[in-house]
Motif scaffolding. Structure first.
Motif, mmCIF file in Angstrom:
data_model
loop_
_atom_site.group_PDB
_atom_site.id
_atom_site.type_symbol
_atom_site.label_atom_id
_atom_site.label_comp_id
_atom_site.label_asym_id
_atom_site.label_seq_id
_atom_site.Cartn_x
_atom_site.Cartn_y
_atom_site.Cartn_z
ATOM 1 N N GLY A 323 1.027 -1.013 0.193
ATOM 2 C CA GLY A 323 -0.007 -0.485 0.202
ATOM 3 C C GLY A 323 0.529 1.081 -0.520
ATOM 4 O O GLY A 323 0.291 2.438 -0.206
ATOM 5 N N ALA A 324 1.697 1.310 0.225
ATOM 6 C CA ALA A 324 3.021 2.407 0.213
ATOM 7 C C ALA A 324 3.266 2.847 -1.094
ATOM 8 O O ALA A 324 2.511 3.167 -2.160
ATOM 9 N N SER A 325 2.951 4.716 -1.251
ATOM 10 C CA SER A 325 4.118 5.327 -2.475
ATOM 11 C C SER A 325 5.137 5.542 -2.742
ATOM 12 O O SER A 325 5.603 6.204 -1.824
ATOM 13 N N VAL A 326 5.907 5.443 -4.054
ATOM 14 C CA VAL A 326 6.889 5.821 -4.342
ATOM 15 C C VAL A 326 7.107 7.265 -4.375
ATOM 16 O O VAL A 326 6.171 7.227 -5.522
ATOM 17 N N GLU A 327 7.685 8.578 -4.128
ATOM 18 C CA GLU A 327 7.159 9.384 -4.685
ATOM 19 C C GLU A 327 8.896 9.623 -5.806
ATOM 20 O O GLU A 327 8.381 10.501 -6.379
ATOM 21 N N THR A 328 9.737 9.365 -5.395
ATOM 22 C CA THR A 328 10.888 9.650 -6.398
ATOM 23 C C THR A 328 12.057 7.860 -6.170
ATOM 24 O O THR A 328 11.719 7.141 -5.087
ATOM 25 N N GLY A 329 12.197 7.175 -7.195
ATOM 26 C CA GLY A 329 13.092 6.459 -7.206
ATOM 27 C C GLY A 329 12.512 5.298 -7.406
ATOM 28 O O GLY A 329 11.460 5.167 -8.393
ATOM 29 N N GLY A 330 12.846 3.543 -6.963
ATOM 30 C CA GLY A 330 11.520 2.574 -6.885
ATOM 31 C C GLY A 330 12.327 1.767 -7.465
ATOM 32 O O GLY A 330 11.683 0.491 -7.332
ATOM 33 N N GLU A 331 13.911 2.281 -8.412
ATOM 34 C CA GLU A 331 14.035 1.076 -9.072
ATOM 35 C C GLU A 331 15.089 1.439 -9.497
ATOM 36 O O GLU A 331 15.876 1.969 -9.921
ATOM 37 N N PRO A 332 15.994 -0.460 -9.271
ATOM 38 C CA PRO A 332 17.494 -0.170 -9.905
ATOM 39 C C PRO A 332 17.729 0.158 -11.245
ATOM 40 O O PRO A 332 16.869 0.048 -12.109
ATOM 41 N N LEU A 333 19.078 1.221 -11.112
ATOM 42 C CA LEU A 333 19.334 2.065 -12.371
ATOM 43 C C LEU A 333 19.661 0.726 -13.546
ATOM 44 O O LEU A 333 20.383 -0.241 -12.968
ATOM 45 N N ASP A 334 19.530 1.257 -14.734
ATOM 46 C CA ASP A 334 19.200 0.539 -16.046
ATOM 47 C C ASP A 334 20.754 0.652 -16.482
ATOM 48 O O ASP A 334 20.929 0.939 -17.448
ATOM 49 N N ARG A 335 21.883 -0.146 -15.901
ATOM 50 C CA ARG A 335 23.579 0.556 -15.782
ATOM 51 C C ARG A 335 24.414 -0.613 -15.158
ATOM 52 O O ARG A 335 24.113 -1.315 -14.730
ATOM 53 N N THR A 336 25.710 -0.405 -15.639
ATOM 54 C CA THR A 336 26.871 -1.782 -15.622
ATOM 55 C C THR A 336 26.505 -1.205 -13.848
ATOM 56 O O THR A 336 27.266 0.285 -13.456
ATOM 57 N N TYR A 338 26.143 -2.141 -9.275
ATOM 58 C CA TYR A 338 24.980 -2.247 -8.614
ATOM 59 C C TYR A 338 24.472 -0.706 -8.069
ATOM 60 O O TYR A 338 24.475 -0.335 -6.766
ATOM 61 N N PHE A 339 23.557 0.079 -8.438
ATOM 62 C CA PHE A 339 23.125 1.550 -8.998
ATOM 63 C C PHE A 339 21.427 0.856 -8.341
ATOM 64 O O PHE A 339 20.714 0.892 -8.959
ATOM 65 N N TYR A 340 21.296 1.637 -6.947
ATOM 66 C CA TYR A 340 20.100 1.908 -6.585
ATOM 67 C C TYR A 340 20.029 3.367 -6.169
ATOM 68 O O TYR A 340 20.854 4.404 -5.905
ATOM 69 N N PRO A 341 18.570 4.324 -7.182
ATOM 70 C CA PRO A 341 18.785 5.640 -6.568
ATOM 71 C C PRO A 341 18.142 5.840 -5.364
ATOM 72 O O PRO A 341 17.807 5.121 -4.563
ATOM 73 N N PRO A 342 18.023 7.303 -5.411
ATOM 74 C CA PRO A 342 17.241 8.161 -4.334
ATOM 75 C C PRO A 342 15.728 7.213 -3.837
ATOM 76 O O PRO A 342 15.937 7.823 -5.262
ATOM 77 N N THR A 343 15.562 6.777 -3.730
ATOM 78 C CA THR A 343 14.488 6.571 -2.966
ATOM 79 C C THR A 343 13.095 6.747 -1.620
ATOM 80 O O THR A 343 14.227 6.547 -0.433
ATOM 81 N N VAL A 344 12.369 8.032 -2.506
ATOM 82 C CA VAL A 344 11.262 8.275 -1.080
ATOM 83 C C VAL A 344 10.186 7.544 -1.315
ATOM 84 O O VAL A 344 10.091 7.719 -2.257
ATOM 85 N N VAL A 345 9.725 6.900 -0.103
ATOM 86 C CA VAL A 345 8.467 6.620 -0.138
ATOM 87 C C VAL A 345 7.192 6.696 0.968
ATOM 88 O O VAL A 345 7.920 6.678 2.072
ATOM 89 N N THR A 346 6.313 7.081 0.555
ATOM 90 C CA THR A 346 5.689 7.034 1.841
ATOM 91 C C THR A 346 3.947 6.753 1.929
ATOM 92 O O THR A 346 4.410 5.090 1.158
ATOM 93 N N ASP A 347 3.314 6.516 3.066
ATOM 94 C CA ASP A 347 2.170 5.951 3.084
ATOM 95 C C ASP A 347 2.019 4.272 3.456
ATOM 96 O O ASP A 347 1.931 3.281 2.996
ATOM 97 N N VAL A 348 3.433 4.197 4.150
ATOM 98 C CA VAL A 348 3.968 3.168 4.107
ATOM 99 C C VAL A 348 2.970 1.876 5.717
ATOM 100 O O VAL A 348 2.965 2.449 7.023
ATOM 101 N N PRO A 349 2.652 1.322 5.361
ATOM 102 C CA PRO A 349 1.952 0.142 6.250
ATOM 103 C C PRO A 349 3.271 0.192 7.851
ATOM 104 O O PRO A 349 3.616 -0.287 7.508
ATOM 105 N N PRO A 350 2.164 -0.217 8.934
ATOM 106 C CA PRO A 350 3.437 -0.363 9.877
ATOM 107 C C PRO A 350 4.461 -1.208 9.655
ATOM 108 O O PRO A 350 4.977 -1.422 10.295
#
Length: 459
Positions: A323-336, A338-350
């Motif tokens: 039920g959470a919502s991604v405000e930015t990021g949220g997917e591994p970067l498609d590049r050589t 092991y990169f993951y972007p800065p990610t912000v998630v809201t409405d996260v269930p406990p």
């Protein structure tokens, strides 16, 4: 084992492991060396620490590049790590006489009573990869100056950093056997703890690893210090400086590419500040540069291993499915790499992973609360208790809230960090014991009571 540069996915050269005979030799050497080292004059032990700091400062770039190569740390952060290692050496060289001084205790007339601080012997340090130099030197500096000797079992993906630590100390002039690196697997840790020649053990790592080490140490009646994970709350109250809280918050979440036990992970924001903070925080996170860790302009490098990206993305995905919502990021970067972007998630269930688990990467969960009391309750709603941060323009209010948060440390209007001058460690499932400051030095010392009187005083 196969080693890979996490930024380029290129293979790194193999490093020879130590076998059972090597471990036996190291244990025997440590045991023999201890009796010489504990009797070495404190002034000499302090001098060697000062020289170690000089070696670190002189070769900062070299060691920083090594950490960047092996675990992907952005180069500016790697340099800062080496500089911090020099600081902890200088700190204990300066403060050791104070920390180790006999403590007089008033008891009976004509009697001298005091507490003497004495070393225990060889100490095993089991260390992680995320701060491959700092984690070791915050063990090395207090323990060696106190008269203990050390053996290091480092993480398997940073063996060159591990061997470099021993070479630094030898270059500084520490005698052979005072500190030894063992390139061995985790399967040897249990038997080493059970060996009579090991007198204490410290571990920084995961909760399962901490439980295993703590169980063995407990059975053997040996002191242990465990610094485990964190799910640190970052509380933004209604009167906080929003811009400052957002800017520092982005840095607090993404230091070391988010791979830090004391990184801010759960952002708990008062409703009156929520919208403004979220907008500013997302803007700050999106402004960070993800890329080549050897480039000084890079803010976020790769995750240290491919499986860590998978684990992080699984936590984000499971939280969104809950039920959470991604405000930015949220997917591994498609590049050589092991990169993951800065990610912000809201409405996260406990009960979602981003709320209930340690998140070891640049993903932040933001929670909205209606009151200060609710903020404190949510901050404490975790099995972990390492550190935390509180933001408010009212310093007295900040201190009062800090006292109510269940953790080993709380910083008001600052990100959580370790500092040689302050004790560091957690509560609950974040472990026990303290590193750094006077408390860290005495963690593996015998605080011996001594009572002295003349025989003429006997009845």
């Amino acid at each position: 084992m196969t080693r890979t540069n996490p930024a380029t996915e290129e293979s790194l050269s193999s490093v020879a492991s130590h076998d059972g005979d090597d471990v036996e030799t190291a244990l025997a050497t440590a045991s023999e060396t201890f009796w010489m080292w504990r009797d070495t004059d404190l002034r000499e032990r302090r001098r060697l620490l000062e020289t170690t700091a000089e070696v670190l400062c002189d070769r900062t770039d070299e060691f920083a590049r090594l950490a960047t190569k092996e675990m992907g740390k952005p180069i500016d952060g790697a340099r800062a790590e080496i500089e911090k290692c020099a600081w902890v050496c200088d700190h204990y060289a300066e403060r050791a006489p104070e920390y180790l001084a006999d403590e007089p205790v008033g008891t009976e007339p004509e009697t001298e009573s005091f507490v003497a601080t004495e070393p225990l012997g060889p100490v095993l340090a089991v260390m992680p990869w995320n701060y491959p130099f700092w984690q070791v030197f915050r063990f090395v500096a207090p323990n060696l100056v106190a008269g203990n000797v050390g053996l290091l079992k480092h993480a398997s993906n940073v063996p060159e950093c591990a061997l470099a630590v021993e070479s630094i100390l030898r270059e500084a002039g520490f005698p052979e056997g005072v500190f030894q690196t063992l390139v061995v697997g985790s399967d040897r840790v249990d038997s080493m703890i059970r060996d009579d020649r090991i007198r204490a053990v410290t571990l920084t790592g995961s909760e399962p690893a901490g439980r295993a080490v703590g169980q063995t140490a407990g059975k053997e009646l040996k002191p242990s210090v465990l610094e485990l994970g964190g799910s640190d709350p970052y509380v933004v109250l209604d009167d906080a400086d929003i811009e400052a809280a957002a800017a520092v918050g982005a840095r607090a979440r993404t230091l070391n590419s988010g791979q830090s036990c004391i990184a801010a992970k759960r952002f708990i924001v008062h409703a009156d500040a929520y919208d403004a903070f979220l907008d500013a925080f997302v803007t700050e996170m999106e402004a960070l540069t993800v890329g080549d860790p050897s480039d000084p302009d890079t803010d976020i490098g790769p995750q240290a291993r491919a499986d860590l990206v998978d684990d992080l993305h699984e936590q984000v995905t499971a939280s969104v499915e809950a039920g959470a919502s991604v405000e930015t990021g949220g997917e591994p970067l498609d590049r050589t790499g092991y990169f993951y972007p800065p990610t912000v998630v809201t409405d996260v269930p406990p009960d979602a992973p981003l709320a209930s688990e340690e998140v070891f990467g640049p993903a932040a969960a933001v929670f909205r609360v209606e009151s200060e009391a609710e903020a404190v309750a949510l901050a404490n709603d975790s099995e972990l208790g390492l550190a935390g941060s509180v933001w408010t323009e009212d310093r007295e209010r900040g201190q009062a809230v800090a006292r109510r948060i269940e953790s080993g440390a709380v910083f008001v209007n600052e990100l959580a960090k370790s500092d040689p001058r302050l004790p560091f460690g957690g509560i609950k499932n974040s472990g026990y014991g303290r590193e750094l400051a006077e408390q860290g030095l005495k963690a593996f010392c015998n605080e011996k009571t001594v009572w002295v009187q003349d025989t003429a005083d006997q009845p």
